[in-house]
Design a protein around this motif. Structure first.
Motif, mmCIF file in Angstrom:
data_model
loop_
_atom_site.group_PDB
_atom_site.id
_atom_site.type_symbol
_atom_site.label_atom_id
_atom_site.label_comp_id
_atom_site.label_asym_id
_atom_site.label_seq_id
_atom_site.Cartn_x
_atom_site.Cartn_y
_atom_site.Cartn_z
ATOM 1 N N ILE A 73 23.953 36.832 62.178
ATOM 2 C CA ILE A 73 24.253 38.268 62.048
ATOM 3 C C ILE A 73 24.157 38.704 60.582
ATOM 4 C CG2 ILE A 73 26.078 40.030 62.283
ATOM 5 C CD1 ILE A 73 27.139 38.413 64.681
ATOM 6 N N ILE A 74 24.733 37.888 59.702
ATOM 7 C CA ILE A 74 24.737 38.270 58.282
ATOM 8 C C ILE A 74 23.338 38.202 57.685
ATOM 9 C CG2 ILE A 74 25.541 37.547 55.991
ATOM 10 C CD1 ILE A 74 28.241 37.416 57.039
ATOM 11 N N LEU A 75 22.617 37.142 57.999
ATOM 12 C CA LEU A 75 21.266 37.030 57.430
ATOM 13 C C LEU A 75 20.353 38.141 57.962
ATOM 14 C CD1 LEU A 75 20.736 33.154 57.321
ATOM 15 C CD2 LEU A 75 21.259 34.699 55.427
ATOM 16 N N ASN A 76 20.485 38.454 59.239
ATOM 17 C CA ASN A 76 19.707 39.580 59.781
ATOM 18 C C ASN A 76 20.112 40.883 59.112
ATOM 19 O OD1 ASN A 76 18.203 38.020 61.499
ATOM 20 N ND2 ASN A 76 19.529 38.353 63.288
ATOM 21 N N GLY A 77 21.415 41.015 58.880
ATOM 22 C CA GLY A 77 21.927 42.214 58.219
ATOM 23 C C GLY A 77 21.380 42.341 56.811
ATOM 24 N N LEU A 78 21.300 41.214 56.123
ATOM 25 C CA LEU A 78 20.774 41.226 54.752
ATOM 26 C C LEU A 78 19.289 41.592 54.764
ATOM 27 C CD1 LEU A 78 21.129 40.744 51.724
ATOM 28 C CD2 LEU A 78 20.887 38.283 52.110
ATOM 29 N N ARG A 79 18.571 40.990 55.718
ATOM 30 C CA ARG A 79 17.124 41.281 55.827
ATOM 31 C C ARG A 79 16.918 42.785 56.051
ATOM 32 N NH1 ARG A 79 16.064 37.579 59.280
ATOM 33 N NH2 ARG A 79 15.442 36.099 57.676
ATOM 34 N N GLU A 80 17.673 43.308 56.970
ATOM 35 C CA GLU A 80 17.556 44.731 57.308
ATOM 36 C C GLU A 80 17.824 45.617 56.079
ATOM 37 O OE1 GLU A 80 20.431 47.506 59.784
ATOM 38 O OE2 GLU A 80 19.954 45.660 60.882
ATOM 39 N N ARG A 81 18.842 45.239 55.297
ATOM 40 C CA ARG A 81 19.200 46.058 54.132
ATOM 41 C C ARG A 81 18.213 45.899 52.984
ATOM 42 N NH1 ARG A 81 22.973 45.368 57.414
ATOM 43 N NH2 ARG A 81 24.621 46.927 57.702
ATOM 44 N N ILE A 82 17.633 44.727 52.882
ATOM 45 C CA ILE A 82 16.625 44.545 51.829
ATOM 46 C C ILE A 82 15.398 45.405 52.142
ATOM 47 C CG2 ILE A 82 14.923 42.845 51.026
ATOM 48 C CD1 ILE A 82 17.329 40.914 50.824
ATOM 49 N N ASP A 83 15.075 45.522 53.415
ATOM 50 C CA ASP A 83 13.946 46.393 53.797
ATOM 51 C C ASP A 83 14.307 47.869 53.625
ATOM 52 O OD1 ASP A 83 12.485 44.198 54.396
ATOM 53 O OD2 ASP A 83 12.894 44.242 56.560
ATOM 54 N N ARG A 84 15.575 48.169 53.873
ATOM 55 C CA ARG A 84 16.012 49.573 53.879
ATOM 56 C C ARG A 84 16.262 50.119 52.474
ATOM 57 N NH1 ARG A 84 21.542 50.780 56.867
ATOM 58 N NH2 ARG A 84 21.918 52.887 56.100
ATOM 59 N N PHE A 85 16.851 49.293 51.626
ATOM 60 C CA PHE A 85 17.203 49.772 50.276
ATOM 61 C C PHE A 85 16.319 49.088 49.235
ATOM 62 C CE2 PHE A 85 21.254 49.849 52.721
ATOM 63 C CZ PHE A 85 21.442 51.228 52.749
ATOM 64 N N ARG A 86 15.365 49.842 48.728
ATOM 65 C CA ARG A 86 14.472 49.277 47.718
ATOM 66 C C ARG A 86 15.274 48.815 46.503
ATOM 67 N NH1 ARG A 86 9.588 53.040 46.003
ATOM 68 N NH2 ARG A 86 11.425 54.318 45.628
ATOM 69 N N SER A 87 16.341 49.588 46.205
ATOM 70 C CA SER A 87 17.179 49.234 45.050
ATOM 71 C C SER A 87 17.758 47.831 45.211
ATOM 72 C CB SER A 87 18.309 50.252 44.879
ATOM 73 O OG SER A 87 19.057 50.361 46.073
ATOM 74 N N LEU A 88 18.178 47.492 46.420
ATOM 75 C CA LEU A 88 18.797 46.184 46.643
ATOM 76 C C LEU A 88 17.788 45.064 46.373
ATOM 77 C CD1 LEU A 88 21.200 44.436 47.573
ATOM 78 C CD2 LEU A 88 20.359 44.689 49.914
ATOM 79 N N ARG A 89 16.585 45.235 46.881
ATOM 80 C CA ARG A 89 15.561 44.208 46.658
ATOM 81 C C ARG A 89 15.323 44.035 45.154
ATOM 82 N NH1 ARG A 89 11.487 41.380 49.135
ATOM 83 N NH2 ARG A 89 11.766 42.289 51.184
ATOM 84 N N ILE A 90 15.236 45.150 44.440
ATOM 85 C CA ILE A 90 15.024 45.068 42.986
ATOM 86 C C ILE A 90 16.198 44.361 42.311
ATOM 87 C CG2 ILE A 90 14.843 46.454 40.871
ATOM 88 C CD1 ILE A 90 13.231 48.497 42.564
ATOM 89 N N PHE A 91 17.420 44.744 42.707
ATOM 90 C CA PHE A 91 18.599 44.134 42.086
ATOM 91 C C PHE A 91 18.671 42.628 42.377
ATOM 92 C CE2 PHE A 91 20.989 48.453 42.500
ATOM 93 C CZ PHE A 91 20.207 48.964 41.489
ATOM 94 N N MET A 92 18.143 42.245 43.533
ATOM 95 C CA MET A 92 18.153 40.825 43.876
ATOM 96 C C MET A 92 17.139 40.058 43.024
ATOM 97 S SD MET A 92 20.393 40.035 46.288
ATOM 98 C CE MET A 92 21.503 41.039 45.339
ATOM 99 N N ASP A 93 16.003 40.696 42.751
ATOM 100 C CA ASP A 93 14.902 39.995 42.081
ATOM 101 C C ASP A 93 14.906 40.087 40.562
ATOM 102 O OD1 ASP A 93 13.686 38.956 44.347
ATOM 103 O OD2 ASP A 93 12.572 40.819 44.748
ATOM 104 N N ILE A 94 15.421 41.193 40.023
ATOM 105 C CA ILE A 94 15.088 41.539 38.643
ATOM 106 C C ILE A 94 15.999 40.925 37.576
ATOM 107 C CG2 ILE A 94 16.479 43.633 38.318
ATOM 108 C CD1 ILE A 94 13.974 44.996 37.243
#
Lengths: 541, 177
Positions: A73-94
């Protein structure tokens, strides 16, 4: 310790190793010591909000009674939010781990716990992201900074994501602008997916969903409290004000945090609002349904925030007002300023706010149609529309605490200071690295302002208190003014503990004290019932 | 007044004592606590630096230890809300005794008497420290109560204003812990 030693050293006597071992940050062990964490959500409140996996559990228990597929549930939730919030993906990577944020968090400064460095707090989530969402992490695992999501990791998330007040001070210093508050927001959202939430957020949210405010006050109770305040104001000023509730066709809808009409010292600021609006003849109404500007949904999930915020525009529409003014609150303004327009707007049925007294058009609120009362009052003062007697506040030597969200999320830095300088004679700033954009959090924001974690809050609030202590000792400051309901609820305790002799008050409490109303009686007391300067003897006779 | 030999060691004692106090925090935080000198950016480190100096100065000068209550309060108040047990929170005064012993050579009966007198003064400080620590912890519990009362002080005056279902069920998690 061996028995042969005649004189055990003191540190042996107390049987501790006073030098903590350096631990790998990837080791997720946390200890839930009383006073440092928040209690779990009340199942009844969870049920009311339709939240998943309702159950009784507490952080101190070994078994958190998670659903069997919690990890999925959590990993799916994280995947969904990384796709939904571009900011989150950037904050994770940058993040390059430059360390600029490391020593900027009030919890880190006050506790010395390395996992309160914003960079490490974010790594708690980032490590799981790396392990499951990046190629390097999938192959190299720990070598690439990846970490398996396990129950101890989940417990660590709970511990540290509820030791971040989403104040965003660290973001001010991040060269990439990583917003750690957003990482905390997502961390909490993910925890809530498996029924891990805290009561101080969930129960106010449930109350808010049912009655429109955190305390669960029903419309008749709301009306009573407004009427009660009008009576109190009459006792002090001799002037009967007539605030209305749910009045259709008023020009302005006025929304305040519910603590304003119930809490101490919030209530005195509420009297200030009533006095001010009466004096300028503002055509305004309260809503007994939009009876809470605060929004604990922000501390739960984006969905909850949207759900609880919807009432503001809905009530503005139903009552047919032209625009909205909001009272003194912190996170309320983050929601209103940064999210409301896109979440529940566009408010195309409202007009751009325009002061009926000065004619000023608040272009900054062209889209949201909602202005902060400090902007409104500062404009009145600037146009000399208020008769003010700052001597009435001469018992106070004042400093101003920039509440995190009005300061950092909406840039409301000058207006409160402008007002203060006009309503009092003794105003002193705290040191510059503790105010304005760099203001230190009270340590209790983002739903952490409850009693069971007071010890943690006193740690987190120490940097703020330390700066207050400086102006207290050097300028005799005895009143800390702020414009946030959580500040007003929690700073008094913080002051009692760290800087005794400093009280806490609201901006419009001082406005109300200084405001000379047409036809008022000679005032003997301020809004707290304390004798005004020069009136002490008269009252004691 | 303590002997000249120890007076010369004042700075060394102070430095070692501060290091011992900083060592009670995570090694990852010690650099920050020691090196960030801005009193507002690093209030914990600053307090340690300032108040330890005050304490050592007064102890070595033979000043009245009652005047150290404020310095001691500043140090212990911080430790009373951090991750320390009561013994860990107050250990630093006993560490001071050890450091002084390590730095001193007792060569005469007079030295011994001076050392005993100094240690007695530190013991008095330790007793004061226990009082301060307890007072801080008591204050935390008082503050909890005070906050709960202030949170809804109007409601407490007129409980009819709160909706019935909250009154019956309570919204305090204390009930299910």
């Amino acid at each position: 310790m061996t028995m042969s030693k005649k004189h055990p050293k003191p540190e042996e006597l107390v049987a501790i190793d006073y030098q903590p071992r350096r631990r790998d940050w990837m080791d997720p062990h946390v200890e839930f010591r009383k006073g440092t964490f928040n209690y779990s959500a009340n199942p009844k409140s969870m049920e009311y909000l339709g939240l998943p996996f309702v159950r009784k559990w507490q952080p101190t228990e070994d078994d958190w009674k998670l659903p069997p597929n919690w990890k999925e549930i959590i990993l799916n939730g994280l995947r969904e939010r990384i796709d939904r919030f571009r900011s989150l993906r950037i904050f994770m990577d940058i993040c390059v781990r430059c360390g600029a944020c490391a020593d900027k968090c009030h919890f880190y400064i006050g506790s010395g716990d390395p996992k309160n460095m914003p960079v490490l707090r974010a790594e708690l989530l980032r490590s799981v992201y790396r392990k499951d969402f990046t190629t390097a992490g999938k192959i190299l695992g720990k070598l690439a900074g990846g970490r398996e999501l396990t129950i101890p990791v989940l417990k660590e998330w709970f511990y540290y994501f509820y030791q971040c007040t989403e104040c965003r001070r660290c973001s001010v210093f991040c060269p990439y602008g990583i917003d750690t508050a957003e990482i905390t927001i997502i961390g909490r959202e993910l925890l809530n997916l498996v029924g891990i939430g805290i009561d101080w957020i969930t129960t106010p949210a449930a109350n808010c969903f049912r009655t429109g405010n955190h305390l669960g006050i029903q419309p008749h109770g709301f009306k009573d409290s407004v009427d009660f305040a009008a009576d109190d104001l009459e006792d002090i000023t001799g002037i009967k004000v007539n605030p209305s509730v749910n009045r259709k066709g008023a020009e302005v809808l006025f929304v305040v945090p519910s603590a304003d009409y119930f809490g101490d010292p919030h209530y005195f600021g509420f009297l200030g609002y009533l006095a001010l609006f009466h004096e300028i003849g503002l055509d305004y109404t309260f809503s007994a349904f939009a009876s809470e500007g605060g929004n604990f949904g922000l501390f739960h999930s984006h969905e909850m925030m949207k759900r609880l915020n919807a009432k503001i525009y809905a009530e503005a529409k139903r009552l047919g007002v032209k625009y909205i003014i909001g009272g003194e609150c912190g996170h309320m303004w983050r929601v209103l300023h940064q999210y409301m327009d896109t979440m529940n707007g566009p408010a195309d049925f409202l007009e751009v706010p325009k002061s009926p007294v000065t004619g000023t058009v608040f272009e900054n609120a062209r889209s949201t149609k909602m202005i902060h009362i400090a902007e409104f009052t500062a404009d009145l003062i600037k146009h000399r529309k208020l008769k003010l007697d700052p001597h009435r506040n001469d018992n106070h030597r004042i400093t101003f605490h920039d509440s995190c969200n009005p300061a950092r999320a909406m840039g409301l830095l000058e207006e409160p200071r402008y007002i203060l300088k006009n309503v009092c004679n003794h105003f002193y700033e705290m040191p510059e690295n503790t105010i304005r954009e760099q203001t230190f959090c009270c340590g209790s924001g983002s739903g952490l302002g409850t009693d069971e974690n007071l010890e943690m809050r006193l740690r987190g609030g120490f940097p703020r208190a330390n700066a207050v202590r400086y102006v207290h000792e050097n300028h005799g400051v005895n009143l800390l003014v702020c414009i946030c309901a959580i500040d007003k609820a929690t700073l008094p305790g913080l002051m009692d503990f760290w800087v005794p002799g400093v009280s806490v008050g609201g901006l419009h409490e001082l406005v109300g004290n200084a405001l000379v109303m047409k036809g008022e009686k000679e005032r003997d007391n301020d809004f707290r019932g304390t004798p005004l300067p020069g009136k002490e003897e008269k009252v004691h006779v | 007044m303590i002997g000249d030999s120890l007076l010369k060691k004042k700075e060394t004692v102070l430095d070692k004592w501060r290091k011992a106090i900083i060592a009670s925090y995570s090694p990852d935080a010690s650099l920050f606590l020691r090196n960030q000198k801005n009193q507002f950016a690093n209030p914990v480190g600053f307090t340690i630096e300032k108040e330890t100096a005050e304490i050592v100065q007064t102890l070595f000068d033979g000043g009245d230890i009652e005047t150290l209550a404020i310095s001691l309060d500043r140090l212990i108040r911080i430790r009373s809300v951090q991750d320390f047990t009561p013994s860990q929170a107050t250990l630093f005064l006993f560490q001071l005794k050890r450091i002084i012993r390590e730095e001193t050579t007792v060569e005469s009966a007079e030295d011994y008497q001076k050392m005993a007198a100094l240690e007695e003064r530190i013991d008095s400080l330790a007793l004061l420290a226990f009082d301060i620590y307890s007072r801080c912890r008591e204050q935390i519990y008082d503050l909890r109560l005070k906050e709960i009362k202030a949170r809804a002080f109007r409601i407490m005056k007129d409980s009819d204003l709160i909706s019935l279902d909250i009154k019956q069920e309570g919204n305090s998690p204390h009930e299910n812990t």
